[in-house]
Design a protein around this motif. Structure first.
Motif, PDB file in Angstrom:
ATOM      1  N   UNK A  29       0.844  -1.194   0.000  1.00  0.00           N
ATOM      2  CA  UNK A  29       0.000   0.000   0.000  1.00  0.00           C
ATOM      3  C   UNK A  29       0.882   1.247   0.000  1.00  0.00           C
ATOM      4  N   UNK A  30       1.919   1.203   0.857  1.00  0.00           N
ATOM      5  CA  UNK A  30       2.822   2.362   0.893  1.00  0.00           C
ATOM      6  C   UNK A  30       3.461   2.579  -0.462  1.00  0.00           C
ATOM      7  N   UNK A  31       3.905   1.479  -1.042  1.00  0.00           N
ATOM      8  CA  UNK A  31       4.592   1.599  -2.318  1.00  0.00           C
ATOM      9  C   UNK A  31       3.658   2.192  -3.371  1.00  0.00           C
ATOM     10  N   UNK A  32       2.395   1.737  -3.354  1.00  0.00           N
ATOM     11  CA  UNK A  32       1.403   2.285  -4.289  1.00  0.00           C
ATOM     12  C   UNK A  32       1.294   3.790  -4.123  1.00  0.00           C
ATOM     13  N   UNK A  33       1.225   4.219  -2.845  1.00  0.00           N
ATOM     14  CA  UNK A  33       1.105   5.650  -2.592  1.00  0.00           C
ATOM     15  C   UNK A  33       2.250   6.416  -3.242  1.00  0.00           C
ATOM     16  N   UNK A  34       3.473   5.909  -3.073  1.00  0.00           N
ATOM     17  CA  UNK A  34       4.617   6.654  -3.606  1.00  0.00           C
ATOM     18  C   UNK A  34       4.635   6.664  -5.129  1.00  0.00           C
ATOM     19  N   UNK A  35       4.259   5.542  -5.727  1.00  0.00           N
ATOM     20  CA  UNK A  35       4.212   5.506  -7.190  1.00  0.00           C
ATOM     21  C   UNK A  35       3.190   6.524  -7.701  1.00  0.00           C
ATOM     22  N   UNK A  36       1.999   6.515  -7.075  1.00  0.00           N
ATOM     23  CA  UNK A  36       0.931   7.421  -7.523  1.00  0.00           C
ATOM     24  C   UNK A  36       1.355   8.875  -7.313  1.00  0.00           C
ATOM     25  N   UNK A  37       1.952   9.153  -6.152  1.00  0.00           N
ATOM     26  CA  UNK A  37       2.364  10.524  -5.852  1.00  0.00           C
ATOM     27  C   UNK A  37       3.328  11.058  -6.900  1.00  0.00           C
ATOM     28  N   UNK A  38       4.331  10.232  -7.204  1.00  0.00           N
ATOM     29  CA  UNK A  38       5.337  10.695  -8.166  1.00  0.00           C
ATOM     30  C   UNK A  38       4.717  10.848  -9.554  1.00  0.00           C
ATOM     31  N   UNK A  39       3.858   9.878  -9.901  1.00  0.00           N
ATOM     32  CA  UNK A  39       3.214   9.961 -11.215  1.00  0.00           C
ATOM     33  C   UNK A  39       2.367  11.225 -11.316  1.00  0.00           C
ATOM     34  N   UNK A  40       1.592  11.526 -10.260  1.00  0.00           N
ATOM     35  CA  UNK A  40       0.730  12.712 -10.272  1.00  0.00           C
ATOM     36  C   UNK A  40       1.545  13.978 -10.501  1.00  0.00           C
ATOM     37  N   UNK A  41       2.682  14.073  -9.789  1.00  0.00           N
ATOM     38  CA  UNK A  41       3.457  15.302  -9.893  1.00  0.00           C
ATOM     39  C   UNK A  41       4.000  15.490 -11.302  1.00  0.00           C
TER      40      UNK A  41
END
Lengths: 310, 552
Positions: A29-41
């Motif tokens: 779940x944490x990893x998903x968050x970081x992937x999504x965050x970076x992708x969004x930016x």
């Protein structure tokens, strides 16, 4: 036995408890968050989106107690922003609003603006990595990827470990080279360039030799000798399911919107309007929710302890 | 007693090498053994140790056979080998993989697929055995060198090995951390019954624990057997005898085992003194008192130095004063973490002093920092890590390029004579990174000596050096001191080296230099911080501080 393990396990958890609720989630779940965050930016190239994201990432870093490092990164990013805002217009002549021309180079408002947004997006990524380093420990990283590819995981871990070592080592090498008369701050540009190349060479050779010993130590202790177990068992708890149940669909929606051009400002060929449409505001709200995932968990925890408990 | 390892007619040649690295080795290791391997750098110690751990086999041609518990070691499954044979390496930093100590311990067990609850139990009992509870959640990067090495040992012990292999595990540690590590090893051996094979340069602390000693030279097993026997046999070899620790060395030099009909060769200070006192042995001391240079001009004067890393941090240096005269060789002694490196770096202008005045060769530091070209030619600094100074592909090239850079008339011949002066002609065409630690030290020293510095600062110059190289380094510097009027200031925790070569010693403590004096005065006044020879003989020869001063 299942019960037994769960009772005896909490040693490590007790410690992580003291920092963030987010850290208690399953590493996936944490990893998903970081992937999504970076992708969004990277996807939402729009000043309002980027500024809001930046603010939220700073908040997350703040609650993750990365204080001193964060200030250092922010300080560095001022220079970086300036650098990119100057460099982009110089190499990129697209755009219609010409501000200035000299010697055949055209400086356009578009390219300056685009540079600004690129810099913002880069800063967000850097700041995201600060809390990433703190939250996703090497043990969690190992749990995530060692089953998929032990060799690649080994390589990544050794590389990541070297970043702080690199910096301190570079300092020592540059001092030593200065004393033997190879300086990187003096002489003409050719001498300086040569000095830098020499120094990098020394740095790489040294780091490589050390990395070999790390790899030896890992394989001497049986890494890569077959199936691994995990000391900390990361179960997929209800909390993880609930989190993903809103997080993933929302991510899907936001990216769908992005693919339709919502939340992305037109820069080239001509600067578009900064104002957001109602749908734009809605997508921004979605992105805010995505970015503040750790903050939401933290807030809920606070509410529970302070208001709901009695 | 079970035979764990049996090496039969073993030969090994690295691929691309021209000669054998190991030849005709026949050995065995029994359960319950504590074996020490000695030999100078490049004698094949590491190569031999790695042969006993199939995962770490270097690439090359091997003939002969090695057996582990009766089976060829090459057939040992990886997982079995990981569990039964543990290995600890030299560098404490490079072996750590995870973020904190408990993860590091768990890592080993996770690799061999131990279930979670068993991991828990094994960590719990090991932590209690080794007393690691206080650092269990500490970030490994924040630990001291000694603690790191302790964690490395723990991460291997947790696999419950039958055989523990250690490759110079204390080479990077200070004397106090070394003693702690070795006393822990003796517990591991005595209480857990794990067999130990360990290579070491400095044998003083390990020999009393060992039951066997192997000596390697040029890839051959020169001597092998019980510690006393081997020491006796190498005491006639002019080269290898420098490996013998002080206590047995003095006994063998005086031929006391024969004269006194001793059954055991004393290895510790207590044993040695007891035998000497019981037999009323009188030894002669011939003090080699160092020249007094205090009439010579002052070359370095430090007044009221203060240094701190953070604004509100501790003072690492605090009101430190020092005067060094021309042709002095000053040894600054102190435990790790007392600020020795900080002191040298701030004198060299590599760190900014908070307060204080530094005068080198009659000029202020601020003057020198404006003229760095001249500064680094006249005042040189050799850091703890000699490989930081390398820039070229061969040793000869390093020297030739340095000579060219200094605009010397004939760079090739200058390089040649430097190689000769440092006795490293044999490695002239090798890559400096392939040289051993001792050789690297000499190469870096060579690079710095080209400019004929008047003042040389050295940081732990003997760290990781074998006794032979140590002696050579000392002789070379001594010669420069006389011939080129070089002044040396070194920081070190090597008391024997300082006692043998320095003209002045001082102790760095609490940010200040205390008790600066001539070595005999300095060590004779110390009770804890003194050399082995002095500790054993002070009851009859209070001023004797090194083995060369005891004469028949």
């Amino acid at each position: 036995m299942g019960m037994d393990t769960r009772q005896r396990r909490p040693r490590v958890e007790r410690v992580s408890r003291s920092t963030l609720v987010f850290e208690q989630l399953n590493p996936w779940v944490m990893f998903t968050y970081y992937v999504v965050t970076i992708a969004c930016s990277m996807v939402f190239l729009h000043p309002i989106f980027l500024l809001v994201e930046l603010l939220l990432v700073i908040c997350v870093d703040f609650v993750a107690h990365t204080g001193k490092q964060m200030l250092m990164v922010l300080e560095g990013s001022l220079f970086m922003t300036a650098f990119i805002m100057i460099l982009n217009p110089l190499v990129n002549n697209r755009g219609t609003h010409v501000i200035w021309t000299f010697g055949g180079t055209i400086i356009t408002a578009e390219s300056i603006f685009y540079g600004f947004m690129m810099a913002l997006s880069l800063i967000i990524v850097l700041l995201t990595f600060l809390s990433y380093n703190k939250v996703l420990t090497s043990q969690k990283f190992m749990y995530l990827f060692s089953r998929i590819s032990p060799k690649l995981t080994l390589l990544t871990m050794i590389t990541l470990r070297f970043v702080p070592l690199f910096i301190s080592r570079l300092k020592n090498i540059s001092q030593a080279q200065k004393i033997r008369g190879i300086a990187v701050t003096k002489g003409n540009s050719r001498q300086r360039g040569l000095g830098v190349v020499k120094m990098m060479q020394v740095l790489l050779i040294q780091s490589f030799t050390d990395a070999l010993q790390t790899a030896d130590s890992m394989s001497a202790r049986g890494y890569g000798s077959g199936k691994r177990s995990s000391y900390q068992r990361y179960r997929f708890s209800t909390r993880d399911f609930v989190s993903l149940a809103w997080y993933l669909p929302l991510t899907g929606l936001c990216f769908y919107a992005a693919s339709r051009g919502i939340g992305r400002m037109t820069v080239y060929p001509s600067l578009g309007t900064i104002a957001l449409t109602p749908t734009g505001w809605l997508v921004l709200l979605g992105v805010v929710l995505l970015f503040s995932f750790p903050l939401i968990l933290e807030a809920w925890e606070w509410l529970w302890w302070n208001l709901l408990r009695s | 007693m079970v035979e764990l390892i049996k090496v039969v007619d073993f030969n090994f040649e690295y691929s691309l090498a021209k000669h054998k690295s190991l030849s005709d080795i026949n050995l065995n290791v029994n359960s319950g053994d504590f074996i020490t391997i000695a030999g100078d750098s490049g004698s094949g110690k590491t190569t031999l140790l790695r042969q006993m751990k199939p995962e770490l086999w270097p690439v090359g041609k091997r003939t002969g056979e090695i057996y582990f518990e009766g089976q060829p070691i090459s057939k040992l499954p990886k997982r079995e080998s990981a569990q039964s044979i543990g290995m600890v390496f030299q560098n404490p930093d490079d072996q750590l993989v995870m973020d904190n100590v408990i993860q590091e311990l768990a890592f080993s067990l996770e690799n061999i697929n131990v279930p979670t609850d068993v991991i828990q139990q094994r960590i719990a009992e090991l932590v209690s055995f080794l007393g690691l509870q206080d650092i269990l959640y500490e970030n490994v990067q924040n630990l001291s060198g000694g603690q790191k090495q302790l964690v490395n040992l723990a991460a291997v012990l947790i696999l419950r090995p039958k055989l523990l292999i250690l490759d110079e595990p204390t080479a990077q540690l200070d004397p106090i951390a070394t003693k702690e590590f070795i006393s822990l090893l003796s517990r591991v051996h005595d209480e857990l019954g794990i067999a130990i094979v360990m290579s070491e340069h400095i044998l003083d602390d390990v020999l009393p624990l060992s039951n066997k000693l192997w000596i390697l030279e040029h890839g051959e097993l020169k001597a092998e057997g019980s510690v006393a026997e081997v020491l006796k046999s190498i005491s006639k070899d002019s080269h290898l005898k420098s490996f013998i620790p002080d206590v047995p060395y003095l006994f063998l030099q005086e031929d006391l085992p024969n004269k006194l009909q001793l059954t055991d060769l004393p290895l510790t200070v207590a044993q040695g003194r007891e035998v000497l006192q019981a037999n009323h042995v009188k030894l002669n001391g011939n003090l080699q008192v160092r020249a007094d240079e205090s009439q010579q001009p002052v070359v370095a004067k430090l007044s009221h130095l203060a240094f701190e890393y953070d604004k509100n941090g501790n003072y690492i240096l605090n009101d430190l004063n020092l005067t060094v005269h021309k042709q002095d060789w000053l040894a600054i002694i102190g435990k790790n973490g007392t600020g020795k490196t900080t002191l040298l770096k701030s004198i060299m202008g590599l760190l900014s002093l908070r307060r204080g005045r530094v005068q080198l060769l009659g000029k202020k530091l601020s003057y020198w920092l404006k003229n760095t070209d001249r500064f680094y030619k006249e005042v040189s600094y050799l850091s703890q890590n000699p490989s930081d100074y390398f820039s070229y592909d061969t040793v000869r090239e390093e020297f030739v390029e340095r000579a060219k850079q200094l605009k010397m008339d004939n760079p090739e011949s200058a390089a040649e004579s430097m190689l000769k002066k440092l006795t490293i002609e044999n490695i002239a065409d090798r890559n400096p990174y392939d040289a051993s630690g001792g050789e690297q030290q000499l190469i870096a020293l060579g690079i710095l000596l080209f400019s004929n510095p008047k003042l040389l600062f050295m940081d732990e110059p003997t760290k990781g050096l074998d006794p032979i190289r140590r002696q050579e380094l000392g002789n070379i510097l001594e010669k420069l001191q006389v011939e080129q009027e070089l002044t040396v200031v070194m920081v070190s925790h090597d008391m024997n080296f300082s006692a043998q070569f320095a003209t002045q010693c001082a102790l760095l403590f609490d940010g200040k230099l205390v008790a600066q004096a001539e070595p005999h005065q300095f060590f004779a006044d110390n009770f804890f911080y003194t050399t082995t020879v002095n500790r054993m003989l002070r009851y009859q020869l209070p001023k004797v501080i090194q083995r060369g001063e005891v004469t028949p």
